[in-house]
Motif scaffolding. Structure first.
Motif, short mmCIF file in Angstrom:
data_model
loop_
_atom_site.label_atom_id
_atom_site.label_comp_id
_atom_site.label_asym_id
_atom_site.label_seq_id
_atom_site.Cartn_x
_atom_site.Cartn_y
_atom_site.Cartn_z
N ASN A 1 0.75 -1.24 0.30
CA ASN A 1 -0.04 0.02 0.17
C ASN A 1 0.98 1.15 -0.51
O ASN A 1 1.37 2.08 1.06
CB ASN A 1 -0.79 0.01 1.31
N PRO A 2 1.68 1.37 -1.66
CA PRO A 2 2.49 2.35 -1.25
C PRO A 2 2.24 4.16 -0.73
O PRO A 2 2.62 4.77 -0.14
CB PRO A 2 3.34 2.90 -2.79
N LEU A 3 0.55 4.11 -1.18
CA LEU A 3 0.09 5.57 -0.36
C LEU A 3 0.32 5.99 0.56
O LEU A 3 0.47 6.27 1.50
CB LEU A 3 -0.99 5.50 -1.73
N GLU A 4 -0.37 4.81 1.67
CA GLU A 4 0.00 4.82 2.57
C GLU A 4 1.15 4.51 3.27
O GLU A 4 1.30 5.40 4.67
CB GLU A 4 -1.00 3.70 3.56
N LEU B 1 -3.29 1.51 -7.80
CA LEU B 1 -4.40 2.00 -7.19
C LEU B 1 -5.38 1.28 -7.97
O LEU B 1 -6.21 0.56 -6.93
CB LEU B 1 -4.01 3.36 -6.70
N CYS B 2 -5.23 1.31 -9.45
CA CYS B 2 -6.82 0.84 -9.61
C CYS B 2 -6.09 -0.58 -9.59
O CYS B 2 -7.93 -1.78 -8.67
CB CYS B 2 -7.20 1.07 -11.45
N ARG C 1 -8.11 0.93 -5.27
CA ARG C 1 -8.23 2.76 -5.40
C ARG C 1 -8.81 3.56 -6.25
O ARG C 1 -7.51 3.99 -6.16
CB ARG C 1 -6.74 2.09 -3.76
N PHE C 2 -9.88 3.65 -6.41
CA PHE C 2 -9.91 4.17 -7.76
C PHE C 2 -10.13 5.75 -7.81
O PHE C 2 -9.85 6.30 -8.13
CB PHE C 2 -11.25 3.54 -8.59
N ALA C 3 -10.86 5.79 -7.02
CA ALA C 3 -10.77 7.45 -6.14
C ALA C 3 -9.70 8.17 -6.24
O ALA C 3 -8.47 9.51 -7.04
CB ALA C 3 -11.54 7.83 -5.25
N GLU C 4 -8.09 6.93 -5.56
CA GLU C 4 -6.95 8.23 -5.19
C GLU C 4 -6.21 8.15 -6.63
O GLU C 4 -5.20 9.11 -6.75
CB GLU C 4 -6.61 7.43 -4.31
N ALA C 5 -6.59 6.59 -7.62
CA ALA C 5 -5.57 6.69 -8.87
C ALA C 5 -6.24 7.95 -9.55
O ALA C 5 -5.59 9.10 -10.18
CB ALA C 5 -7.01 5.83 -9.91
#
Length: 467
Positions: A5-8, A365-366, A370-374
């Motif tokens: 989960n790289p963004l997290e 992310l997709c 995690r589509f909204a983040e994409a």
């Protein structure tokens, strides 16, 4: 091991909104309906907030948002100095001495030793003593006599016979290794010959050619280019003179033919800069990116006009970003590429790779649903690289994948919101029904339908070493 989960893993703990996708299991007994409503609220918030979706207050650049990275780069010291890292006490003195473009309190030897990595006074004095012993031995030999050319040849032969016994090695820029083991390359051998020649009153100049270094010997009758890595250099020059039938003392035909635009004469300070950027090449080959950047940044401090040091620094930034992207550390990769572009906005490899990193980030992310983040990542990408046509298609692909995911999961309310937002984003280019492949193609008619970089690997860049 890369985070799943790289963004997290990179987001700020003080972020105004957690970007982790909400899951039903996190809501306990509230059920999937509440989960979908919260996910829709996140999507709407991201769509309306724009750049604010990235806002955070962070000191650590590894955890900062892309928008913050650009702001931080606009402040403070010159861009290349940000990569120098912590200087040793000897380096602090070195750069202070070099500020006027000359060595005053340093000799060429001591400066080159510090640039080679010697970081304490005791070791520096030990190598100075070793050099002093070599000079004393050469004086006692009585070999250094006659004309300036004859003295230079005697020094050159002594250097190869008594010091450079370890042989030529491409990665042996280190003057300490040269003095201890006799291993050398063109940069270290050129520095040593220059130091020895200076002890005996000869005038020499450093010459930099892309990928190579040599010494220009200044004589009353003219100048000679000395290939310091070639033990037979003087004999080859003499044979060349004899073959042309020129009288003794004539230098015509002995000087290397060089295109003026491919070579330059360098000062002793710039010669030490070559030691630094060669170290950078060696460190990059070991994937020691931070140290490689520091070495090239220090080279630029000593020689701001060095195209080789600047090119090597940019190549290191690019290759480090590639390595981070392969580990799915996308935010770090974006930060690095932006730093490189802040130094050299026209560096095409950095520009292309920045687009590819954003696209791979959104794709990952997709894949994690995690589509909204994409979409937020691609919105940031569009602001970062306005007019990049590939991001239009990338956003359309995210909407398609999100709508299909909602259909497969039976999340019809969420799917309706996704399609509505897609139509608002794309206007008449978005068909009113399903986001399938045929409609994707139709929607793409409003602009280029493919990204020139899509589906290709992120290229690395090769640095230049003096050999």
């Amino acid at each position: 091991m890369p985070s799943a989960n790289p963004l997290e893993s990179m987001r700020s703990p003080q972020s105004t909104f957690c970007l982790k996708r909400l899951r039903s299991s996190a809501l306990g007994g509230l059920g999937s309906a509440v989960s979908r409503l919260l996910r829709l609220a996140l999507f709407a918030w991201l769509a309306l907030a724009g750049r604010g979706a990235w806002s955070a207050t962070v000191a650590d650049p590894d955890r900062a948002s892309p928008a913050m990275v650009v702001q931080s780069l606009a402040e403070g010291q010159p861009s290349y100095q940000k990569f120098e890292g912590r200087l040793s006490e000897l380096e602090i003195r070195l750069f202070a001495d070099a500020a006027d473009g000359h060595w005053d309190s340093h000799t060429l030897l001591t400066a080159a030793l510090v640039a080679s990595g010697v970081d304490n006074q005791a070791a520096l004095r030990r190598y100075e003593r070793r050099f002093g012993e070599l000079v004393a031995e050469l004086r006692r030999s009585g070999r250094v006599s006659g004309s300036p050319r004859q003295r230079a040849e005697a020094i050159f032969d002594f250097m190869h016979q008594r010091v450079l016994g370890g042989g030529y090695h491409l990665d042996c820029t280190d003057l300490a290794v040269l003095l201890e083991q006799g291993r050398f390359n063109c940069a270290s051998a050129s520095v040593l010959f220059s130091c020895l020649a200076g002890e005996f009153g000869l005038t020499v100049r450093g010459i930099e050619i892309p990928g190579h270094a040599l010494i220009k010997l200044v004589l009353p009758e003219g100048c000679l280019d000395i290939e310091t890595t070639c033990p037979d250099c003087f004999r080859l020059l003499e044979n060349s003179r004899k073959q042309t039938g020129l009288p003794p003392g004539t230098l015509a035909g002995e000087k290397r033919a060089r295109a003026p635009q491919t070579s330059r004469e360098v000062s002793d300070v710039q010669l030490v800069a070559m030691i630094y950027y060669n170290r950078g090449v060696d460190l990059l080959a070991q994937n020691r990116f931070r140290e490689a950047l520091a070495a090239n940044a220090k080279a630029l401090r000593l020689d701001p006009q060095s195209a080789t040091a600047r090119g090597n620094l940019l190549a290191t930034i690019n290759n480090w970003a590639v390595a981070e992207a392969r580990l799915r550390h996308y935010l770090k990769a974006v930060e690095l590429l932006r730093r490189g572009l802040a130094m050299e906005p026209g560096y095409e490899t950095l520009r292309v790779n920045l687009s590819r990193v954003y696209e791979q980030w959104a794709d990952d992310l997709c894949g994690a649903e995690r589509f909204a983040e994409a979409l937020a990542v691609l919105a940031e990408a569009a602001r970062d690289r306005p007019g990049e046509p590939g991001f239009v298609l990338a956003r359309l692909k995210v909407y398609r994948r999100w709508a299909r995911w909602c259909r497969e999961k039976g999340h019809w309310e969420e799917r309706s919101a996704v399609l509505s937002q897609a139509r608002r984003d794309f206007g008449d280019a978005m068909p009113p029904s399903e986001l399938d492949d045929s409609e994707l193609a139709q929607a793409g008619k409003s602009g280029p339908s493919t990204s020139p970089n899509a589906g290709t690997s992120i290229p690395e860049t090769s640095p230049i070493a003096t050999q």
